[in-house]
Design an enzyme around this catalytic site. Structure first.
Site, PDB file in Angstrom:
ATOM      1  N   THR A  32      36.269  36.598  38.768  1.00 27.91           N
ATOM      2  CA  THR A  32      35.739  37.387  37.659  1.00 27.91           C
ATOM      3  C   THR A  32      36.465  37.077  36.355  1.00 27.91           C
ATOM      4  O   THR A  32      37.632  36.654  36.366  1.00 27.91           O
ATOM      5  CB  THR A  32      35.885  38.890  37.966  1.00 27.91           C
ATOM      6  OG1 THR A  32      35.544  39.660  36.812  1.00 27.91           O
ATOM      7  CG2 THR A  32      37.316  39.234  38.347  1.00 27.91           C
ATOM      8  N   ASP A  33      35.801  37.326  35.231  1.00 26.71           N
ATOM      9  CA  ASP A  33      36.465  37.170  33.939  1.00 26.71           C
ATOM     10  C   ASP A  33      37.471  38.289  33.670  1.00 26.71           C
ATOM     11  O   ASP A  33      38.303  38.176  32.757  1.00 26.71           O
ATOM     12  CB  ASP A  33      35.438  37.101  32.799  1.00 26.71           C
ATOM     13  CG  ASP A  33      34.533  38.317  32.692  1.00 26.71           C
ATOM     14  OD1 ASP A  33      34.633  39.237  33.531  1.00 26.71           O
ATOM     15  OD2 ASP A  33      33.692  38.346  31.774  1.00 26.71           O
ATOM     16  N   GLU A  34      37.434  39.346  34.465  1.00 24.59           N
ATOM     17  CA  GLU A  34      38.338  40.469  34.228  1.00 24.59           C
ATOM     18  C   GLU A  34      39.805  40.113  34.459  1.00 24.59           C
ATOM     19  O   GLU A  34      40.695  40.822  34.004  1.00 24.59           O
ATOM     20  CB  GLU A  34      37.936  41.672  35.088  1.00 24.59           C
ATOM     21  CG  GLU A  34      36.577  42.237  34.702  1.00 24.59           C
ATOM     22  CD  GLU A  34      36.287  43.582  35.342  1.00 24.59           C
ATOM     23  OE1 GLU A  34      37.195  44.430  35.401  1.00 24.59           O
ATOM     24  OE2 GLU A  34      35.144  43.774  35.784  1.00 24.59           O
ATOM     25  N   TYR A  84      41.623  46.564  40.283  1.00 25.16           N
ATOM     26  CA  TYR A  84      40.637  45.579  40.730  1.00 25.16           C
ATOM     27  C   TYR A  84      40.948  44.195  40.183  1.00 25.16           C
ATOM     28  O   TYR A  84      41.060  43.215  40.932  1.00 25.16           O
ATOM     29  CB  TYR A  84      39.229  45.996  40.312  1.00 25.16           C
ATOM     30  CG  TYR A  84      38.244  44.849  40.316  1.00 25.16           C
ATOM     31  CD1 TYR A  84      37.966  44.153  41.487  1.00 25.16           C
ATOM     32  CD2 TYR A  84      37.618  44.435  39.136  1.00 25.16           C
ATOM     33  CE1 TYR A  84      37.079  43.075  41.495  1.00 25.16           C
ATOM     34  CE2 TYR A  84      36.734  43.370  39.138  1.00 25.16           C
ATOM     35  CZ  TYR A  84      36.470  42.690  40.313  1.00 25.16           C
ATOM     36  OH  TYR A  84      35.606  41.631  40.311  1.00 25.16           O
ATOM     37  N   LYS A 137      42.103  40.631  42.056  1.00 21.64           N
ATOM     38  CA  LYS A 137      41.365  39.372  41.952  1.00 21.64           C
ATOM     39  C   LYS A 137      42.247  38.272  41.357  1.00 21.64           C
ATOM     40  O   LYS A 137      42.156  37.100  41.763  1.00 21.64           O
ATOM     41  CB  LYS A 137      40.100  39.551  41.111  1.00 21.64           C
ATOM     42  CG  LYS A 137      39.001  40.338  41.798  1.00 21.64           C
ATOM     43  CD  LYS A 137      38.499  39.651  43.071  1.00 21.64           C
ATOM     44  CE  LYS A 137      37.735  38.380  42.791  1.00 21.64           C
ATOM     45  NZ  LYS A 137      37.187  37.782  44.046  1.00 21.64           N
TER      46      LYS A 137
END
Length: 349
Positions: free
Chosen positions: A133-135, A158, A162
């Site tokens: 993810t870009d998060e 989260y 990741k």
């Protein structure tokens, strides 16, 4: 028929990829734990299909993963398996560490041992593709976009979990030579998304004429990626991505959250007006912001476009119109999620 082991293939993005892969002539061994977000209803089109084998199980179950690798001899592993809802990670981070970090470690160790035992030709072509993810990059200011070299700065349990899994994948390539690929995507939307996420949540509440909750001032910005475009990007990276590399996948569609909500309202007012004549924008309700809510994400996917020739096929306007139409046409699927009955029955596999 080329075989893939896909983990998390009953979730939103994973199931869309499984449908996409089988439709393109690939055989998929689909391993999913079937937590609340795993929905076999999504895979109903593949029931009794020779190109799809579903197995309920955990990526952290090493004996199970090893047995699947030995039995089915996949040419690649595509790892979607993850806990992914930010609000849930704030309420209970332990499950995110267990699945996204510990589970990914177990999967990587099984993949390494399997890869080492392959014959030369199969070993040379094997790939482990990790979907992220870009998060993991944190939050952007008003300018700039995330690139593959942006330093990691995760801001939620989260995204931290990741980020840790991304680092493990990188380490297994550099330490053991495992032929890995990583993709970091922007916010996905489209068919079969669990209705706790922004777009399907707003669609359902707006259909019912209920208040539409928007965090803070609604000006948080995300780059929106239609899930079908994400699936085609993953398949392209799997086919031609350079071993050990990371590829960002974005939709070139930055929008403020409030703009997304108003767009959905306008589409529903056109397709399914409220009986009392109200405009659905009047239902928007601003609520207390999420703790640590990142202000802006934006993905630079020029590396993927330059090296592999991928482009998103959907604009935000075309993709969101298709998405609203899909939810209007598939209310039985949505209702089975909302009432929990999707978890009471299991398809034959």
């Amino acid at each position: 028929m080329r075989t893939l082991l896909v983990t998390g293939g009953a979730g939103f993005i994973g199931a869309n990829f499984v449908l996409h892969a089988v439709n393109h002539g690939l055989r998929v061994i689909n391993l999913d734990k079937l937590t609340y977000a795993g929905n076999l209803d999504t895979l109903a089109p593949l029931q009794n299909h020779d190109g799809h084998v579903f197995v309920q199980g955990d990526i952290g179950d090493r004996s199970l993963v090893t047995s699947l690798l030995v039995k089915h001899r996949p040419a690649a592993i595509v790892n979607f398996a993850a806990e992914s809802h930010v609000d849930r990670s704030i309420d209970g981070p332990a499950a995110f560490i267990e699945t996204n970090v510990v589970g990914t470690l177990g999967l990587l160790e099984c993949a390494r041992d399997y890869w080492r035992g392959l014959a030369d030709a199969a070993r040379d072509t094997f790939r482990f593709l990790h979907v992220s993810t870009d998060e993991v990059y944190g939050s952007l200011g008003a300018d700039g976009k995330f690139t593959e070299t942006t330093p990691y700065a995760p801001n939620s349990p989260y995204s931290a979990s990741k980020a840790a899994s991304d680092h493990l994948v990188r380490a297994f390539h550099h330490t053991y030579g495992l032929p890995t690929l990583t993709t970091n995507c922007s916010n996905n939307y489209g068919p079969y998304q669990f209705p706790e996420k922004l777009i399907p949540l707003v669609i359902q509440k707006a259909l019912a004429g209920e208040p539409l909750p928007v965090y803070g001032d609604g000006k948080n910005i995300r780059d929106w990626l239609f899930v079908g475009d994400h699936c085609s990007a993953i398949r392209r990276v799997l086919e031609a991505g350079r071993i050990g590399e990371t590829y960002n996948v974005g939709g070139n569609a930055e929008r403020e959250n409030i703009t997304v909500v108003k767009t959905i309202c306008a589409l529903l007012d056109t397709h399914r007006p409220l009986t009392d004549g109200r405009q659905r924008e009047s239902l928007i309700t601003y609520v207390k912001d999420r703790p640590g809510h990142d202000r802006r994400y934006a993905i630079d996917s020029s590396k993927l476009q330059r090296e592999l020739g991928w482009r998103p096929s959907q604009t935000f306007e075309s993709g969101i119109a298709q998405t609203v139409e899909w939810y209007l046409a598939h209310q039985p699927w949505v209702q089975r999620v909302l009432d929990g009955s999707y978890r009471m029955e299991r398809l034959g596999a």
